[in-house]
Design a protein around this motif. Structure first.
Motif, PDB file in Angstrom:
ATOM      1  N   THR A  86       0.824  -1.210   0.000  1.00  0.00           N
ATOM      2  CA  THR A  86       0.000   0.000   0.000  1.00  0.00           C
ATOM      3  C   THR A  86       0.862   1.266   0.000  1.00  0.00           C
ATOM      4  O   THR A  86       0.340   2.367   0.011  1.00  0.00           O
ATOM      5  N   LYS A  87       2.168   1.074  -0.043  1.00  0.00           N
ATOM      6  CA  LYS A  87       3.098   2.213  -0.044  1.00  0.00           C
ATOM      7  C   LYS A  87       3.873   2.252  -1.357  1.00  0.00           C
ATOM      8  O   LYS A  87       3.706   1.405  -2.222  1.00  0.00           O
ATOM      9  N   GLU A  88       4.726   3.284  -1.497  1.00  0.00           N
ATOM     10  CA  GLU A  88       5.558   3.431  -2.697  1.00  0.00           C
ATOM     11  C   GLU A  88       6.396   2.180  -2.927  1.00  0.00           C
ATOM     12  O   GLU A  88       6.836   1.578  -1.963  1.00  0.00           O
ATOM     13  N   ASN A 130       1.593   1.559  -4.137  1.00  0.00           N
ATOM     14  CA  ASN A 130       0.401   2.318  -3.733  1.00  0.00           C
ATOM     15  C   ASN A 130      -0.908   1.606  -4.042  1.00  0.00           C
ATOM     16  O   ASN A 130      -1.890   2.219  -4.453  1.00  0.00           O
TER      17      ASN A 130
END
Length: 149
Positions: free
Chosen positions: A26-28, A31
């Motif tokens: 869910t992050k770089e 995403n």
């Protein structure tokens, strides 16, 4: 002294797997939006809950730092481990754990008679150069398609 260990994972640790997966993807640079818990659960079950599923965790001092999820596929050139997801905990990246994890996976699957690892990634993410450095060969004739219905 840190202890690194490869473990086969099963459905009984699905909550730990889901938490680990969401923390990374869910992050770089991905995403991904995994806020739909039903969709997340179904996706992880697709990867770990079938007869031919193979999920492996890399543990350092009993803490999961790496995760690989995929399926065993039988092909005319030999049996393959088709990795759908492979990741190292974000705060542990850059320490060589990805290299250790891949070596451990290769040793494990060889012991099971599996002859190939197949995976896909995007050219724009750091994993692309990582896999190339680790001896993975890009299939130039292989094409992926998607169609929204």
């Amino acid at each position: 002294m840190e202890r690194i260990e490869l473990r086969e994972l099963h459905v009984d640790v699905i909550e730990e797997i889901k938490t680990f997966f969401v923390e990374i993807f869910t992050k770089e640079p991905w995403n991904d939006d995994w806020s739909n818990q039903e969709q997340l659960h179904a996706y992880i079950m697709d990867l770990i809950g079938n007869k031919n599923s193979l999920a492996l965790g890399l543990f350092e001092d009993n803490v999961m730092v790496g995760l690989a999820m995929g399926n065993i596929k039988h092909w005319y050139t030999g049996t393959e481990y088709y990795i759908e997801e492979l990741c190292i905990k974000r705060e542990e990246q850059g320490r060589g754990l990805g290299t250790q994890f891949l070596k451990a996976i290769e040793g494990y699957i060889k012991s099971k008679g599996i002859t190939h690892i197949f995976l896909q990634t995007e050219r724009t993410v750091p994993a692309y150069s990582f896999y190339k450095k680790k001896g993975f060969v890009e299939l130039t004739e292989h094409v992926s398609f998607i169609k929204e219905c």
